[in-house]
Design a protein around this motif. Structure first.
Motif, PDB file in Angstrom:
ATOM      1  N   HIS A 182       0.853  -1.311  -0.053  1.00  0.00           N
ATOM      2  CA  HIS A 182      -0.001   0.051   0.073  1.00  0.00           C
ATOM      3  C   HIS A 182       0.827   1.316  -0.156  1.00  0.00           C
ATOM      4  O   HIS A 182       0.579   2.162  -0.805  1.00  0.00           O
ATOM      5  CB  HIS A 182      -0.971   0.020   1.338  1.00  0.00           C
ATOM      6  N   ASN A 183       1.874   1.169   0.913  1.00  0.00           N
ATOM      7  CA  ASN A 183       2.754   2.356   1.124  1.00  0.00           C
ATOM      8  C   ASN A 183       3.513   2.672  -0.423  1.00  0.00           C
ATOM      9  O   ASN A 183       3.782   3.682  -0.898  1.00  0.00           O
ATOM     10  CB  ASN A 183       3.634   2.342   2.036  1.00  0.00           C
ATOM     11  N   ARG A 184       3.942   1.551  -1.039  1.00  0.00           N
ATOM     12  CA  ARG A 184       4.610   1.536  -2.346  1.00  0.00           C
ATOM     13  C   ARG A 184       3.716   2.129  -3.314  1.00  0.00           C
ATOM     14  O   ARG A 184       3.994   2.906  -4.007  1.00  0.00           O
ATOM     15  CB  ARG A 184       5.136   0.215  -2.800  1.00  0.00           C
ATOM     16  N   ALA A 185       2.559   1.743  -3.249  1.00  0.00           N
ATOM     17  CA  ALA A 185       1.422   2.400  -4.274  1.00  0.00           C
ATOM     18  C   ALA A 185       1.181   3.952  -4.185  1.00  0.00           C
ATOM     19  O   ALA A 185       1.407   4.492  -4.969  1.00  0.00           O
ATOM     20  CB  ALA A 185       0.129   1.572  -4.228  1.00  0.00           C
ATOM     21  N   LEU A 186       1.309   4.321  -2.813  1.00  0.00           N
ATOM     22  CA  LEU A 186       1.373   5.814  -2.586  1.00  0.00           C
ATOM     23  C   LEU A 186       2.520   6.335  -3.148  1.00  0.00           C
ATOM     24  O   LEU A 186       2.221   7.397  -3.634  1.00  0.00           O
ATOM     25  CB  LEU A 186       0.937   5.972  -1.218  1.00  0.00           C
ATOM     26  N   GLY A 187       3.773   5.843  -2.849  1.00  0.00           N
ATOM     27  CA  GLY A 187       4.747   6.503  -3.350  1.00  0.00           C
ATOM     28  C   GLY A 187       4.829   6.515  -4.878  1.00  0.00           C
ATOM     29  O   GLY A 187       5.594   7.746  -5.140  1.00  0.00           O
ATOM     30  N   GLN A 188       4.612   5.567  -5.590  1.00  0.00           N
ATOM     31  CA  GLN A 188       4.525   5.666  -7.075  1.00  0.00           C
ATOM     32  C   GLN A 188       3.633   6.711  -7.630  1.00  0.00           C
ATOM     33  O   GLN A 188       3.918   7.295  -8.431  1.00  0.00           O
ATOM     34  CB  GLN A 188       4.236   4.204  -7.493  1.00  0.00           C
ATOM     35  N   VAL A 189       2.464   6.696  -6.955  1.00  0.00           N
ATOM     36  CA  VAL A 189       1.383   7.869  -7.498  1.00  0.00           C
ATOM     37  C   VAL A 189       2.049   9.153  -7.173  1.00  0.00           C
ATOM     38  O   VAL A 189       2.096  10.045  -7.929  1.00  0.00           O
ATOM     39  CB  VAL A 189       0.051   7.663  -6.823  1.00  0.00           C
ATOM     40  N   ASN A 194       4.345  14.328  -8.776  1.00  0.00           N
ATOM     41  CA  ASN A 194       5.339  15.045  -8.113  1.00  0.00           C
ATOM     42  C   ASN A 194       4.484  15.925  -7.100  1.00  0.00           C
ATOM     43  O   ASN A 194       4.686  17.273  -6.907  1.00  0.00           O
ATOM     44  CB  ASN A 194       5.845  15.911  -9.422  1.00  0.00           C
ATOM     45  N   VAL A 195       3.975  15.190  -6.242  1.00  0.00           N
ATOM     46  CA  VAL A 195       3.450  15.721  -4.960  1.00  0.00           C
ATOM     47  C   VAL A 195       3.761  14.886  -3.836  1.00  0.00           C
ATOM     48  O   VAL A 195       4.686  13.893  -4.015  1.00  0.00           O
ATOM     49  CB  VAL A 195       1.899  15.563  -4.975  1.00  0.00           C
ATOM     50  N   HIS A 196       3.672  15.611  -2.656  1.00  0.00           N
ATOM     51  CA  HIS A 196       4.134  14.710  -1.381  1.00  0.00           C
ATOM     52  C   HIS A 196       3.261  13.422  -1.167  1.00  0.00           C
ATOM     53  O   HIS A 196       2.141  13.706  -1.319  1.00  0.00           O
ATOM     54  CB  HIS A 196       4.121  15.546  -0.030  1.00  0.00           C
ATOM     55  N   VAL A 197       4.059  12.543  -0.747  1.00  0.00           N
ATOM     56  CA  VAL A 197       3.306  11.255  -0.439  1.00  0.00           C
ATOM     57  C   VAL A 197       2.254  11.376   0.542  1.00  0.00           C
ATOM     58  O   VAL A 197       0.909  10.744   0.324  1.00  0.00           O
ATOM     59  CB  VAL A 197       4.094  10.143  -0.210  1.00  0.00           C
ATOM     60  N   GLY A 198       2.306  12.378   1.338  1.00  0.00           N
ATOM     61  CA  GLY A 198       1.214  12.589   2.371  1.00  0.00           C
ATOM     62  C   GLY A 198      -0.027  13.392   1.958  1.00  0.00           C
ATOM     63  O   GLY A 198      -1.031  13.171   2.431  1.00  0.00           O
ATOM     64  N   ASP A 199       0.099  13.693   0.658  1.00  0.00           N
ATOM     65  CA  ASP A 199      -1.041  14.069  -0.166  1.00  0.00           C
ATOM     66  C   ASP A 199      -1.916  13.110  -1.029  1.00  0.00           C
ATOM     67  O   ASP A 199      -2.634  13.632  -1.690  1.00  0.00           O
ATOM     68  CB  ASP A 199      -0.779  15.467  -1.224  1.00  0.00           C
ATOM     69  N   VAL A 200      -1.158  11.943  -0.837  1.00  0.00           N
ATOM     70  CA  VAL A 200      -1.942  11.016  -1.570  1.00  0.00           C
ATOM     71  C   VAL A 200      -2.656   9.879  -0.953  1.00  0.00           C
ATOM     72  O   VAL A 200      -2.076   9.644   0.449  1.00  0.00           O
ATOM     73  CB  VAL A 200      -1.134  10.141  -2.517  1.00  0.00           C
ATOM     74  N   SER A 247       2.749  -3.303 -12.258  1.00  0.00           N
ATOM     75  CA  SER A 247       3.890  -4.087 -12.367  1.00  0.00           C
ATOM     76  C   SER A 247       4.861  -3.480 -11.200  1.00  0.00           C
ATOM     77  O   SER A 247       5.732  -4.137 -10.672  1.00  0.00           O
ATOM     78  CB  SER A 247       4.362  -4.312 -13.582  1.00  0.00           C
ATOM     79  N   THR A 248       5.071  -2.349 -11.330  1.00  0.00           N
ATOM     80  CA  THR A 248       6.190  -1.413 -10.503  1.00  0.00           C
ATOM     81  C   THR A 248       5.867  -1.842  -8.967  1.00  0.00           C
ATOM     82  O   THR A 248       7.052  -2.534  -8.175  1.00  0.00           O
ATOM     83  CB  THR A 248       6.195  -0.233 -10.412  1.00  0.00           C
ATOM     84  N   VAL A 249       4.843  -1.882  -8.489  1.00  0.00           N
ATOM     85  CA  VAL A 249       4.234  -2.025  -7.064  1.00  0.00           C
ATOM     86  C   VAL A 249       4.477  -3.499  -6.833  1.00  0.00           C
ATOM     87  O   VAL A 249       4.986  -4.170  -5.842  1.00  0.00           O
ATOM     88  CB  VAL A 249       3.043  -1.615  -6.860  1.00  0.00           C
ATOM     89  N   LEU A 266      13.915  -1.863   6.318  1.00  0.00           N
ATOM     90  CA  LEU A 266      13.584  -0.544   6.759  1.00  0.00           C
ATOM     91  C   LEU A 266      12.017  -0.390   6.263  1.00  0.00           C
ATOM     92  O   LEU A 266      11.162   0.087   7.202  1.00  0.00           O
ATOM     93  CB  LEU A 266      14.308   0.466   6.263  1.00  0.00           C
ATOM     94  N   SER A 267      11.687  -0.520   5.266  1.00  0.00           N
ATOM     95  CA  SER A 267      10.236   0.041   4.630  1.00  0.00           C
ATOM     96  C   SER A 267       9.119  -1.237   5.230  1.00  0.00           C
ATOM     97  O   SER A 267       8.062  -0.810   5.387  1.00  0.00           O
ATOM     98  CB  SER A 267      10.346  -0.027   3.021  1.00  0.00           C
ATOM     99  N   ALA A 268       9.687  -2.521   5.542  1.00  0.00           N
ATOM    100  CA  ALA A 268       8.797  -3.423   5.869  1.00  0.00           C
ATOM    101  C   ALA A 268       8.663  -3.121   7.363  1.00  0.00           C
ATOM    102  O   ALA A 268       7.304  -3.086   7.870  1.00  0.00           O
ATOM    103  CB  ALA A 268       9.215  -4.967   5.799  1.00  0.00           C
ATOM    104  N   ALA A 269       9.447  -2.827   7.988  1.00  0.00           N
ATOM    105  CA  ALA A 269       9.379  -2.498   9.545  1.00  0.00           C
ATOM    106  C   ALA A 269       8.547  -1.090   9.663  1.00  0.00           C
ATOM    107  O   ALA A 269       7.580  -1.134  10.467  1.00  0.00           O
ATOM    108  CB  ALA A 269      10.697  -2.202  10.254  1.00  0.00           C
ATOM    109  N   SER A 270       8.830  -0.144   9.022  1.00  0.00           N
ATOM    110  CA  SER A 270       7.798   0.954   9.004  1.00  0.00           C
ATOM    111  C   SER A 270       6.325   0.774   8.453  1.00  0.00           C
ATOM    112  O   SER A 270       5.522   1.284   9.192  1.00  0.00           O
ATOM    113  CB  SER A 270       8.360   2.039   8.024  1.00  0.00           C
ATOM    114  N   ALA A 271       6.298  -0.213   7.581  1.00  0.00           N
ATOM    115  CA  ALA A 271       4.906  -0.468   7.260  1.00  0.00           C
ATOM    116  C   ALA A 271       4.073  -1.288   8.376  1.00  0.00           C
ATOM    117  O   ALA A 271       2.886  -1.192   8.600  1.00  0.00           O
ATOM    118  CB  ALA A 271       4.858  -1.250   5.912  1.00  0.00           C
TER     119      ALA A 271
END
Length: 352
Positions: A182-189, A194-200, A247-249, A266-271
């Motif tokens: 889910h976080n990866r999907a937000l990051g890709q969008v 070109n917006v902050h991930v917190g805005d998605v 496919s990227t996610v 790191l990303s798994a722990a954060s998630a």
């Protein structure tokens, strides 16, 4: 705190620091596989309040195999050396009964890793014995309403095995981690727009934590200078949304391994921290997240599978978001992932 005594009311008015609320009692949090990379990353995050909040003291229970006992003790020493104010105790052990004793949150990272040449059915077979034992420990020793998140792969089917061997554990208390996807999907969008991930917000991961998962941005929105808009409208590129984004996610974990020569840690722990925090403290109004939960038949997903859905959380309970429109493309992807989970369930049940 209600103050009915006039003297106490005056005291509170002039000397508020005298009448502070009682501090919160520490919560016992278990991390299995704690000497591994994800475990090493997550224990400090938990002790810093990233999972249960910045004012919630914790007692960490860390479990790993006997052969990792020395490394686990090193993690324990580092936690003490970090002088973390919220950390009220650390237990490092290879004994399951001791590790599960009284825990209110269990983050199950330890599992049999997939090795080169190993088929998924072999991985499932190796993990059945692990989660059979841990289901017993949960039932016998954990706090009655302990919340469990499965991180070890195959996470969805490991969660199913845990439920089958722990019949007294409410199904609603067992979940598996798809928040990383889910976080990866937000990051890709966010990168695409070109917006902050917190805005998605409100991307969805449907299905299995595997390459059949379906990352879905068709219901997501993003906040821009012009206000909050649907991601589909902002991207205006259906091919990207249905192909490259998906496919990227799906393949992000493999891409990390190729780059780091090690799996996501790191990303798994954060998630995992995000997953438990939102589950216990609640999701923001108007926002949903992805969690692998026990299917009740929503969206035509067969009952009895641990399947990733969009959920909202309130007062420690999750609820599947209902009423979303599913087009034919999404339906086909969702069904493919459900079919894979049915196959995994069949393999697991034959082993059981």
């Amino acid at each position: 705190m209600m103050l009915s005594n006039p003297l106490l009311q005056r005291l509170a008015r002039w000397c508020p620091w005298v009448l502070r609320d009682e501090p919160k009692q520490p919560v016992k949090v278990l991390v299995t596989g704690a000497a591994g990379q994800i475990g090493y990353a997550i224990v400090a995050m938990i002790a810093r309040g990233l999972m249960l909040g910045p004012d919630q003291p914790v007692i960490l229970h860390m479990l790993d195999l006997p052969r990792a006992a020395e490394a686990l003790d090193g993690v324990r020493m580092e936690l003490i050396d970090a002088a973390l104010p919220l950390l009220r105790g650390v237990l490092a052990t290879s004994d399951e009964a001791e590790a599960f004793q009284g825990v209110s949150v269990a983050v199950l990272i330890g599992g049999w890793p997939r090795k080169e040449g190993m088929e998924r059915k072999d991985l499932i077979a190796k993990n059945v014995s692990i989660y059979k034992s841990q289901a017993s420990a949960l039932q016998q020793h954990a706090a009655p309403n302990c919340k469990v998140v499965l991180v070890a792969n195959p996470a969805n089917t490991n969660a199913l095995v845990l439920k089958e061997f722990g019949p007294s554990i409410p199904a609603k208390n067992i979940t598996c981690l798809t928040r990383l996807d889910h976080n990866r999907a937000l990051g890709q969008v966010a990168e695409k727009l070109n917006v902050h991930v917190g805005d998605v917000k409100n991307a969805i991961i449907w299905g299995n934590h595997s390459s059949t998962q379906f990352p879905d941005a068709s219901h997501a929105t993003a906040r821009t200078d012009l206000g909050e808009k649907p991601v589909k409208q902002l991207v205006a590129d259906e091919k990207w949304l249905k192909e490259e984004f998906v496919s990227t996610v799906q393949q992000r974990g493999a891409a990390v391994i190729k780059a780091r020569k090690q799996s996501s840690s790191l990303s798994a722990a954060s998630a995992a921290c995000d997953h438990v925090r939102d589950w216990i403290l609640g999701t923001p109004k108007g926002t949903w997240v992805s969690m692998g939960v026990y299917s009740d038949g929503s969206y035509g997903v067969p009952e009895g599978l641990f399947y990733s859905f969009p959920v909202t959380c309130e007062k420690g309970e999750w609820s599947i978001v209902q009423g979303l429109q599913i087009d034919d493309f999404a339906r086909s992807k969702m069904e493919a992932s459900a079919n894979e989970l049915e196959e995994e369930k069949s393999i697991a049940m034959n082993i059981l």
